[in-house]
Design a protein around this motif. Structure first.
Motif, PDB file in Angstrom:
ATOM      1  N   GLU A  15      29.304  99.933  12.360  1.00 24.66           N
ATOM      2  CA  GLU A  15      30.019  99.469  13.544  1.00 24.66           C
ATOM      3  C   GLU A  15      29.961  97.945  13.607  1.00 24.66           C
ATOM      4  O   GLU A  15      28.920  97.348  13.320  1.00 24.66           O
ATOM      5  CB  GLU A  15      29.378 100.079  14.790  1.00 24.66           C
ATOM      6  N   ALA A  16      31.098  97.335  13.958  1.00 24.76           N
ATOM      7  CA  ALA A  16      31.258  95.881  14.112  1.00 24.76           C
ATOM      8  C   ALA A  16      31.482  95.154  12.783  1.00 24.76           C
ATOM      9  O   ALA A  16      31.779  93.959  12.791  1.00 24.76           O
ATOM     10  CB  ALA A  16      30.111  95.237  14.857  1.00 24.76           C
ATOM     11  N   GLU A  17      31.348  95.852  11.668  1.00 29.62           N
ATOM     12  CA  GLU A  17      31.581  95.200  10.379  1.00 29.62           C
ATOM     13  C   GLU A  17      33.021  95.423   9.912  1.00 29.62           C
ATOM     14  O   GLU A  17      33.821  96.056  10.583  1.00 29.62           O
ATOM     15  CB  GLU A  17      30.570  95.707   9.357  1.00 29.62           C
ATOM     16  N   THR A  18      33.322  94.859   8.748  1.00 32.94           N
ATOM     17  CA  THR A  18      34.676  94.906   8.203  1.00 32.94           C
ATOM     18  C   THR A  18      34.727  95.828   6.994  1.00 32.94           C
ATOM     19  O   THR A  18      33.773  95.881   6.194  1.00 32.94           O
ATOM     20  CB  THR A  18      35.124  93.491   7.794  1.00 32.94           C
ATOM     21  N   VAL A  19      35.810  96.561   6.876  1.00 32.43           N
ATOM     22  CA  VAL A  19      35.988  97.465   5.737  1.00 32.43           C
ATOM     23  C   VAL A  19      37.414  97.318   5.219  1.00 32.43           C
ATOM     24  O   VAL A  19      38.339  97.042   5.988  1.00 32.43           O
ATOM     25  CB  VAL A  19      35.691  98.923   6.147  1.00 32.43           C
ATOM     26  N   THR A  20      37.574  97.508   3.926  1.00 30.48           N
ATOM     27  CA  THR A  20      38.897  97.439   3.308  1.00 30.48           C
ATOM     28  C   THR A  20      39.192  98.728   2.568  1.00 30.48           C
ATOM     29  O   THR A  20      38.390  99.166   1.726  1.00 30.48           O
ATOM     30  CB  THR A  20      38.984  96.246   2.341  1.00 30.48           C
ATOM     31  N   ARG A  63      43.018  94.258  15.220  1.00 28.24           N
ATOM     32  CA  ARG A  63      41.913  94.242  14.249  1.00 28.24           C
ATOM     33  C   ARG A  63      42.326  94.731  12.863  1.00 28.24           C
ATOM     34  O   ARG A  63      41.515  94.737  11.931  1.00 28.24           O
ATOM     35  CB  ARG A  63      40.769  95.115  14.769  1.00 28.24           C
ATOM     36  N   PHE A  64      43.569  95.173  12.739  1.00 30.19           N
ATOM     37  CA  PHE A  64      44.055  95.732  11.480  1.00 30.19           C
ATOM     38  C   PHE A  64      44.975  94.728  10.788  1.00 30.19           C
ATOM     39  O   PHE A  64      45.877  94.174  11.416  1.00 30.19           O
ATOM     40  CB  PHE A  64      44.824  97.033  11.743  1.00 30.19           C
ATOM     41  N   SER A  65      44.747  94.511   9.527  1.00 24.93           N
ATOM     42  CA  SER A  65      45.605  93.634   8.756  1.00 24.93           C
ATOM     43  C   SER A  65      45.741  94.196   7.345  1.00 24.93           C
ATOM     44  O   SER A  65      44.933  95.026   6.920  1.00 24.93           O
ATOM     45  CB  SER A  65      45.049  92.205   8.709  1.00 24.93           C
ATOM     46  N   VAL A  66      46.774  93.728   6.659  1.00 22.55           N
ATOM     47  CA  VAL A  66      46.975  94.205   5.291  1.00 22.55           C
ATOM     48  C   VAL A  66      46.929  93.021   4.335  1.00 22.55           C
ATOM     49  O   VAL A  66      47.178  91.883   4.709  1.00 22.55           O
ATOM     50  CB  VAL A  66      48.307  94.969   5.129  1.00 22.55           C
ATOM     51  N   ASN A  67      46.596  93.350   3.094  1.00 25.32           N
ATOM     52  CA  ASN A  67      46.716  92.405   1.995  1.00 25.32           C
ATOM     53  C   ASN A  67      47.758  92.974   1.048  1.00 25.32           C
ATOM     54  O   ASN A  67      47.487  93.910   0.293  1.00 25.32           O
ATOM     55  CB  ASN A  67      45.377  92.219   1.287  1.00 25.32           C
ATOM     56  N   PHE A  68      48.969  92.461   1.155  1.00 27.89           N
ATOM     57  CA  PHE A  68      50.100  92.968   0.389  1.00 27.89           C
ATOM     58  C   PHE A  68      50.322  92.085  -0.832  1.00 27.89           C
ATOM     59  O   PHE A  68      50.628  90.891  -0.697  1.00 27.89           O
ATOM     60  CB  PHE A  68      51.348  92.985   1.269  1.00 27.89           C
ATOM     61  N   GLN A  69      50.122  92.654  -1.997  1.00 28.64           N
ATOM     62  CA  GLN A  69      50.315  91.943  -3.264  1.00 28.64           C
ATOM     63  C   GLN A  69      51.446  92.635  -4.011  1.00 28.64           C
ATOM     64  O   GLN A  69      51.230  93.636  -4.718  1.00 28.64           O
ATOM     65  CB  GLN A  69      49.027  91.967  -4.088  1.00 28.64           C
ATOM     66  N   LYS A  70      52.675  92.111  -3.832  1.00 26.56           N
ATOM     67  CA  LYS A  70      53.839  92.815  -4.357  1.00 26.56           C
ATOM     68  C   LYS A  70      53.818  92.909  -5.882  1.00 26.56           C
ATOM     69  O   LYS A  70      54.135  93.954  -6.449  1.00 26.56           O
ATOM     70  CB  LYS A  70      55.130  92.119  -3.898  1.00 26.56           C
ATOM     71  N   ALA A  71      53.465  91.837  -6.544  1.00 27.17           N
ATOM     72  CA  ALA A  71      53.457  91.861  -8.012  1.00 27.17           C
ATOM     73  C   ALA A  71      52.447  92.868  -8.547  1.00 27.17           C
ATOM     74  O   ALA A  71      52.692  93.550  -9.543  1.00 27.17           O
ATOM     75  CB  ALA A  71      53.160  90.465  -8.557  1.00 27.17           C
ATOM     76  N   ALA A  72      51.331  92.966  -7.878  1.00 26.24           N
ATOM     77  CA  ALA A  72      50.284  93.897  -8.296  1.00 26.24           C
ATOM     78  C   ALA A  72      50.510  95.292  -7.743  1.00 26.24           C
ATOM     79  O   ALA A  72      49.766  96.219  -8.086  1.00 26.24           O
ATOM     80  CB  ALA A  72      48.917  93.380  -7.861  1.00 26.24           C
ATOM     81  N   ASP A  81      35.768  94.216  12.718  1.00 27.76           N
ATOM     82  CA  ASP A  81      35.041  94.623  13.922  1.00 27.76           C
ATOM     83  C   ASP A  81      35.179  96.140  14.149  1.00 27.76           C
ATOM     84  O   ASP A  81      35.622  96.597  15.208  1.00 27.76           O
ATOM     85  CB  ASP A  81      35.560  93.843  15.128  1.00 27.76           C
ATOM     86  N   SER A  82      34.808  96.903  13.154  1.00 30.78           N
ATOM     87  CA  SER A  82      35.014  98.364  13.189  1.00 30.78           C
ATOM     88  C   SER A  82      34.393  98.982  14.437  1.00 30.78           C
ATOM     89  O   SER A  82      33.294  98.618  14.873  1.00 30.78           O
ATOM     90  CB  SER A  82      34.408  99.002  11.940  1.00 30.78           C
ATOM     91  N   GLN A  83      35.122  99.947  14.981  1.00 35.89           N
ATOM     92  CA  GLN A  83      34.667 100.662  16.172  1.00 35.89           C
ATOM     93  C   GLN A  83      34.535 102.153  15.856  1.00 35.89           C
ATOM     94  O   GLN A  83      35.158 102.649  14.915  1.00 35.89           O
ATOM     95  CB  GLN A  83      35.656 100.441  17.316  1.00 35.89           C
ATOM     96  N   LEU A  84      33.747 102.842  16.674  1.00 38.54           N
ATOM     97  CA  LEU A  84      33.543 104.270  16.440  1.00 38.54           C
ATOM     98  C   LEU A  84      34.873 105.023  16.443  1.00 38.54           C
ATOM     99  O   LEU A  84      35.064 106.002  15.725  1.00 38.54           O
ATOM    100  CB  LEU A  84      32.597 104.856  17.487  1.00 38.54           C
TER     101      LEU A  84
END
Lengths: 117, 113
Positions: A15-20, A63-72, A81-84
């Motif tokens: 909780e409260a941490e970041t995950v991808t 709190r949600f975002s993306v990393n969009f790498q079109k070439a890859a 800030d992950s929540q339950l």
């Protein structure tokens, strides 16, 4: 045909941490849409975030975002800030804009996210 | 708010029975979809429809049929239910074109004994 791969069947975060969460896809089309959906336990699947391939800027929704790498051909979801309440199965999806596919989406197999208190 | 409703949350049927799963959407969407969701297999498309009385096979249509007599309603039919059709069935709707996402119903968990 397009394919969508989610290589992480399960993930956990404190909780409260970041995950991808990872998602890769395969397509020969130059224009398309990408989505992340969330399916909480025993609840309805809902949209988290969407990205249009012709837009270079990464989409963000609170709190949600993306990393969009079109070439890859990569489309990862970052939850800050992950929540339950973020505990759910997350699906990555690809949609062609062309009428020949009649609005169908191709889904990955899903990633189950556990949030630890 | 868009609403997609499914006729049952839980259903128990016996092998060989004819099963009807109903889905209704209230947003005048052209497209409607039926998926089955199984652990480790994600969402697999059974059938979809882009207009009234129009239907297209998805990835796993065997053992299923569909009906769309009205724009808002899309039915999934199991002509003779089998135990391997025990699954979670999700209905969804969406616009034919554009950037809109699909809107999902709550799902029907079908058990075939």
């Amino acid at each position: 045909a397009q394919t969508v791969t989610q290589s992480q069947p399960e993930m956990s975060v404190q909780e409260a941490e970041t995950v991808t969460l990872s998602c890769t896809y395969d397509t020969s089309e130059s224009d398309y849409y990408l989505f992340w959906y969330k399916q909480p336990p025993s609840r309805q699947m809902i949209l988290v975030i969407r990205q249009e391939a012709y837009k270079q800027q990464n989409a963000t929704e609170n709190r949600f975002s993306v990393n969009f790498q079109k070439a890859a051909k990569s489309f990862s979801l970052k939850i800050s800030d992950s929540q339950l309440g973020d505990a759910a199965m997350y699906f990555c999806a690809y949609r062609s804009p062309y009428n020949t596919n009649a609005g169908k989406s191709t889904f990955g197999d899903g990633t189950t996210l556990t949030v630890k208190p | 708010d868009v609403k997609v409703t499914q006729s049952s949350r839980y259903l128990v049927k016996r092998t060989g029975e004819k099963v009807f799963l109903e889905c209704v959407q209230d947003m005048d969407h052209e497209n409607m979809f039926w998926y089955r969701q199984d652990p480790g297999l994600g969402l697999r498309l059974i059938y979809f429809s882009y207009d009234v009385k129009m239907k297209e096979k998805g990835d796993i249509p065997e053992g299923y049929s569909v009906s769309r007599e009205k724009k808002e309603r899309f039915s999934l039919i199991l002509e003779s239910a089998s135990t391997n059709q025990t699954s979670m069935y999700l209905c969804a709707s969406g616009r034919l074109l554009g950037t809109d996402e699909q809107f999902f119903g709550p799902g029907t968990r079908l058990t075939v004994l």
